[in-house]
Design a protein around this motif. Structure first.
Motif, PDB file in Angstrom:
ATOM      1  N   VAL A   1       4.159   0.905  -1.922  1.00 23.41           N
ATOM      2  CA  VAL A   1       3.014   1.500  -2.619  1.00 23.41           C
ATOM      3  C   VAL A   1       3.130   1.289  -4.123  1.00 23.41           C
ATOM      4  O   VAL A   1       2.184   0.831  -4.777  1.00 23.41           O
ATOM      5  CB  VAL A   1       2.921   3.021  -2.291  1.00 23.41           C
ATOM      6  CG1 VAL A   1       1.879   3.704  -3.166  1.00 23.41           C
ATOM      7  CG2 VAL A   1       2.612   3.226  -0.816  1.00 23.41           C
ATOM      8  N   GLU A   2       4.307   1.582  -4.680  1.00 25.52           N
ATOM      9  CA  GLU A   2       4.445   1.522  -6.141  1.00 25.52           C
ATOM     10  C   GLU A   2       4.369   0.095  -6.674  1.00 25.52           C
ATOM     11  O   GLU A   2       3.983  -0.117  -7.813  1.00 25.52           O
ATOM     12  CB  GLU A   2       5.741   2.217  -6.570  1.00 25.52           C
ATOM     13  CG  GLU A   2       5.660   3.736  -6.326  1.00 25.52           C
ATOM     14  CD  GLU A   2       6.895   4.513  -6.771  1.00 25.52           C
ATOM     15  OE1 GLU A   2       7.907   3.871  -7.104  1.00 25.52           O
ATOM     16  OE2 GLU A   2       6.822   5.770  -6.760  1.00 25.52           O
ATOM     17  N   LYS A   3       4.742  -0.891  -5.843  1.00 22.46           N
ATOM     18  CA  LYS A   3       4.656  -2.271  -6.291  1.00 22.46           C
ATOM     19  C   LYS A   3       3.244  -2.848  -6.063  1.00 22.46           C
ATOM     20  O   LYS A   3       2.699  -3.546  -6.906  1.00 22.46           O
ATOM     21  CB  LYS A   3       5.656  -3.148  -5.522  1.00 22.46           C
ATOM     22  CG  LYS A   3       7.065  -2.947  -6.020  1.00 22.46           C
ATOM     23  CD  LYS A   3       8.063  -3.665  -5.141  1.00 22.46           C
ATOM     24  CE  LYS A   3       9.429  -3.642  -5.782  1.00 22.46           C
ATOM     25  NZ  LYS A   3       9.476  -4.376  -7.051  1.00 22.46           N
ATOM     26  N   THR A   4       2.667  -2.549  -4.900  1.00 22.04           N
ATOM     27  CA  THR A   4       1.330  -3.073  -4.596  1.00 22.04           C
ATOM     28  C   THR A   4       0.275  -2.446  -5.491  1.00 22.04           C
ATOM     29  O   THR A   4      -0.681  -3.108  -5.895  1.00 22.04           O
ATOM     30  CB  THR A   4       0.991  -2.812  -3.107  1.00 22.04           C
ATOM     31  OG1 THR A   4       2.045  -3.340  -2.307  1.00 22.04           O
ATOM     32  CG2 THR A   4      -0.321  -3.454  -2.715  1.00 22.04           C
ATOM     33  N   LEU A   5       0.477  -1.174  -5.810  1.00 26.11           N
ATOM     34  CA  LEU A   5      -0.484  -0.462  -6.648  1.00 26.11           C
ATOM     35  C   LEU A   5       0.154  -0.134  -8.012  1.00 26.11           C
ATOM     36  O   LEU A   5      -0.019   0.953  -8.554  1.00 26.11           O
ATOM     37  CB  LEU A   5      -0.943   0.821  -5.960  1.00 26.11           C
ATOM     38  CG  LEU A   5      -1.589   0.647  -4.572  1.00 26.11           C
ATOM     39  CD1 LEU A   5      -1.881   2.014  -3.936  1.00 26.11           C
ATOM     40  CD2 LEU A   5      -2.883  -0.165  -4.670  1.00 26.11           C
ATOM     41  N   ALA A   6       0.897  -1.123  -8.553  1.00 27.83           N
ATOM     42  CA  ALA A   6       1.615  -0.894  -9.821  1.00 27.83           C
ATOM     43  C   ALA A   6       0.630  -0.585 -10.948  1.00 27.83           C
ATOM     44  O   ALA A   6      -0.420  -1.220 -11.056  1.00 27.83           O
ATOM     45  CB  ALA A   6       2.442  -2.128 -10.169  1.00 27.83           C
ATOM     46  N   VAL A   7       0.996   0.391 -11.752  1.00 27.91           N
ATOM     47  CA  VAL A   7       0.128   0.830 -12.863  1.00 27.91           C
ATOM     48  C   VAL A   7       0.182  -0.214 -13.984  1.00 27.91           C
ATOM     49  O   VAL A   7       1.264  -0.676 -14.340  1.00 27.91           O
ATOM     50  CB  VAL A   7       0.600   2.194 -13.387  1.00 27.91           C
ATOM     51  CG1 VAL A   7      -0.293   2.636 -14.554  1.00 27.91           C
ATOM     52  CG2 VAL A   7       0.546   3.223 -12.267  1.00 27.91           C
TER      53      VAL A   7
ATOM     54  N   CYS B   1       3.062   7.845  -8.881  1.00 28.71           N
ATOM     55  CA  CYS B   1       3.180   6.771  -9.883  1.00 28.71           C
ATOM     56  C   CYS B   1       2.537   5.484  -9.371  1.00 28.71           C
ATOM     57  O   CYS B   1       3.224   4.468  -9.185  1.00 28.71           O
ATOM     58  CB  CYS B   1       4.645   6.488 -10.192  1.00 28.71           C
ATOM     59  SG  CYS B   1       5.457   7.843 -11.000  1.00 28.71           S
ATOM     60  N   PHE B   2       1.256   5.534  -9.123  1.00 32.54           N
ATOM     61  CA  PHE B   2       0.540   4.327  -8.679  1.00 32.54           C
ATOM     62  C   PHE B   2      -0.941   4.498  -8.984  1.00 32.54           C
ATOM     63  O   PHE B   2      -1.420   5.611  -9.173  1.00 32.54           O
ATOM     64  CB  PHE B   2       0.768   4.060  -7.189  1.00 32.54           C
ATOM     65  CG  PHE B   2       0.468   5.230  -6.287  1.00 32.54           C
ATOM     66  CD1 PHE B   2       1.431   6.213  -6.037  1.00 32.54           C
ATOM     67  CD2 PHE B   2      -0.782   5.368  -5.676  1.00 32.54           C
ATOM     68  CE1 PHE B   2       1.157   7.302  -5.203  1.00 32.54           C
ATOM     69  CE2 PHE B   2      -1.067   6.448  -4.844  1.00 32.54           C
ATOM     70  CZ  PHE B   2      -0.090   7.412  -4.606  1.00 32.54           C
ATOM     71  N   LYS B   3      -1.632   3.352  -9.072  1.00 32.02           N
ATOM     72  CA  LYS B   3      -3.089   3.431  -9.262  1.00 32.02           C
ATOM     73  C   LYS B   3      -3.756   3.468  -7.886  1.00 32.02           C
ATOM     74  O   LYS B   3      -3.098   3.224  -6.865  1.00 32.02           O
ATOM     75  CB  LYS B   3      -3.570   2.231 -10.080  1.00 32.02           C
ATOM     76  CG  LYS B   3      -3.386   0.893  -9.377  1.00 32.02           C
ATOM     77  CD  LYS B   3      -3.826  -0.275 -10.243  1.00 32.02           C
ATOM     78  CE  LYS B   3      -3.581  -1.572  -9.501  1.00 32.02           C
ATOM     79  NZ  LYS B   3      -3.842  -2.764 -10.308  1.00 32.02           N
ATOM     80  N   GLY B   4      -5.065   3.738  -7.875  1.00 32.02           N
ATOM     81  CA  GLY B   4      -5.766   3.757  -6.596  1.00 32.02           C
ATOM     82  C   GLY B   4      -5.260   4.872  -5.703  1.00 32.02           C
ATOM     83  O   GLY B   4      -4.927   5.958  -6.176  1.00 32.02           O
ATOM     84  N   ALA B   5      -5.166   4.582  -4.400  1.00 35.52           N
ATOM     85  CA  ALA B   5      -4.779   5.629  -3.461  1.00 35.52           C
ATOM     86  C   ALA B   5      -4.048   5.025  -2.275  1.00 35.52           C
ATOM     87  O   ALA B   5      -4.136   3.823  -2.017  1.00 35.52           O
ATOM     88  CB  ALA B   5      -6.021   6.380  -2.973  1.00 35.52           C
ATOM     89  N   VAL B   6      -3.306   5.894  -1.582  1.00 34.88           N
ATOM     90  CA  VAL B   6      -2.642   5.460  -0.361  1.00 34.88           C
ATOM     91  C   VAL B   6      -3.119   6.342   0.795  1.00 34.88           C
ATOM     92  O   VAL B   6      -3.194   7.569   0.666  1.00 34.88           O
ATOM     93  CB  VAL B   6      -1.104   5.471  -0.512  1.00 34.88           C
ATOM     94  CG1 VAL B   6      -0.575   6.816  -0.953  1.00 34.88           C
ATOM     95  CG2 VAL B   6      -0.421   5.033   0.780  1.00 34.88           C
ATOM     96  N   ALA B   7      -3.509   5.685   1.894  1.00 33.84           N
ATOM     97  CA  ALA B   7      -3.934   6.406   3.106  1.00 33.84           C
ATOM     98  C   ALA B   7      -2.788   6.361   4.100  1.00 33.84           C
ATOM     99  O   ALA B   7      -2.238   5.296   4.373  1.00 33.84           O
ATOM    100  CB  ALA B   7      -5.183   5.760   3.697  1.00 33.84           C
TER     101      ALA B   7
END
Ligand code: NI
Length: 388
Positions: free
Chosen positions: A382-388, A124-130
């Protein structure tokens, strides 16, 4: 907003991983079994982009969000243990005598695996997480620096990077962080004071480097007490002193060694320049000389303002703001995650480990109770930094 309750379902499994890693500690870059374990778990979560053998045994996994285009942020865990004989009667104590997870990197790895499992199933996020699993935090050369040199920031398109360390003495379920410097830089130096040796009964025919070195040691203390702004922190310690081998011989040289710790890069420049100038000035005034080898081992761990806000918000979401100390006092230790924070903006967070023995102590153990809090922090971040 997902509080810690949303992550308790992962606690039992993460505890199993943590205790497996604790029983099987490995050192430095020699993390074959640990890296294999991490990569197998990541694959079992349905993550298909996994790179291994980065900086020998480092692992990076990429999870794509399902919320469309966006940046890639990185979460980092260190994986290496310490050359300590464990003093614990716990059923999961080290099975390799002389090696132990004395800094909780087993817990750091388990928390990031827990977050990986959750994020890979929800996305549930945009972009990606490494997800960066790093070797060799405890030794030189630094594993973080090596992973950066091997191009992970560019290859995975990382724009921000976040780290986390457990803190004995901080209650479980609490977090601590601060803006700006949170850990000190670490530099070492070797200083050789040279004179002219000779018979100890005829000092007038020598240039005695022992007397020169004594003056240099005192004078170096004034760099902190008289030459540095008292509101800024600088430590200069002479920790090694070697001279001569006989009662009746004045030696040619005295070898000194020491360490410099500070929170500001301009004080590192100051220390490197002034240690040599002071030593050389005093030595030359007495007919001797001085040479300095100054080694910058680890930069200041510097928390970026914006990223620190994101980190605080994520921790607030897990435990509520009463349990997040956003103005933690910086610590004088150091951490090679600082290299990653030089490469990309980001923030380093402390998570409470409860009243355990201190880090690097033979009786230390990571607290499994902290696992869901750490997993919750990573997921919220992740979900807040890359919020949809
Ligand atoms: Ni550590």
């Amino acid at each position: 907003m997902a509080t810690v309750d949303a992550f308790n379902y992962l606690k039992e499994e993460a505890t199993e991983w943590r205790r497996y890693l604790h029983r099987n500690p490995e050192l430095g870059y020699e993390l074959r079994n640990t890296a294999r374990f991490v990569a197998e778990k990541l694959a079992s979560f349905g993550i298909n982009h996994i790179e291994t053998n980065i900086a020998e045994t480092g692992v990076v996994a990429l999870i794509q969000g399902e919320g469309g285009e966006g940046p890639t942020i990185a979460l980092r865990a260190d994986m290496d243990a310490l050359p300590i004989l464990e003093a614990s009667c716990k059923p999961w104590a080290s099975e390799s005598p002389g090696k132990m997870h004395g800094c909780g990197h087993d817990g750091h790895t388990a928390m990031l695996l827990g977050a990986a499992k959750h994020l890979a199933s929800t996305r549930c996020f945009k972009g990606a997480v490494a997800l960066i699993f790093q070797p060799a935090e405890e030794i030189l050369p630094s594993g973080a620096l090596r992973m950066i040199k091997e191009g992970i920031m560019e290859r995975f398109g990382i724009t921000q990077v976040f780290g986390m360390h457990n803190g004995p003495g901080i209650e479980i379920g609490k977090f601590g962080i601060c803006h700006g410097p949170i850990l000190a830089s670490l530099d070492d130096f070797d200083l050789v004071v040279s004179g002219k040796g000779g018979h100890a009964a005829k000092p007038n025919e020598t240039v005695d480097p022992v007397v020169i070195a004594a003056q240099v040691i005192f004078a170096l203390q004034t760099l902190v007490s008289r030459r540095t702004n008292p509101l800024e922190s600088l430590v200069i310690s002479i920790t090694k002193l070697n001279a001569g081998t006989a009662y009746n011989v004045i030696p040619d040289v005295v070898q000194l060694g020491g360490t410099v710790r500070t929170y500001s890069s301009h004080l590192r420049d100051f220390a490197e320049k002034q240690i040599l100038e002071v030593a050389r000035g005093i030595a030359r005034a007495s007919g001797g000389d001085a040479e300095l080898k100054y080694r910058r081992d680890c930069p200041v761990t510097f928390n970026n303002q914006k990223a620190t806000h994101l980190a605080i918000n994520a921790a607030n979401a897990v435990v509520g703001q009463d349990f997040v100390n956003a103005n933690m006092s910086p610590r004088m230790g150091s951490e090679d995650f600082a290299y990653m924070l030089e490469a990309r903006p980001g923030a380093f967070m402390y998570i409470g480990n409860g009243p355990t023995a201190p880090l690097h102590n033979p009786a230390y153990d990571f607290s499994d109770e902290a696992l869901p809090f750490g997993i919750g922090y990573w997921v919220n971040l992740v979900e807040k930094t890359l919020a949809v």
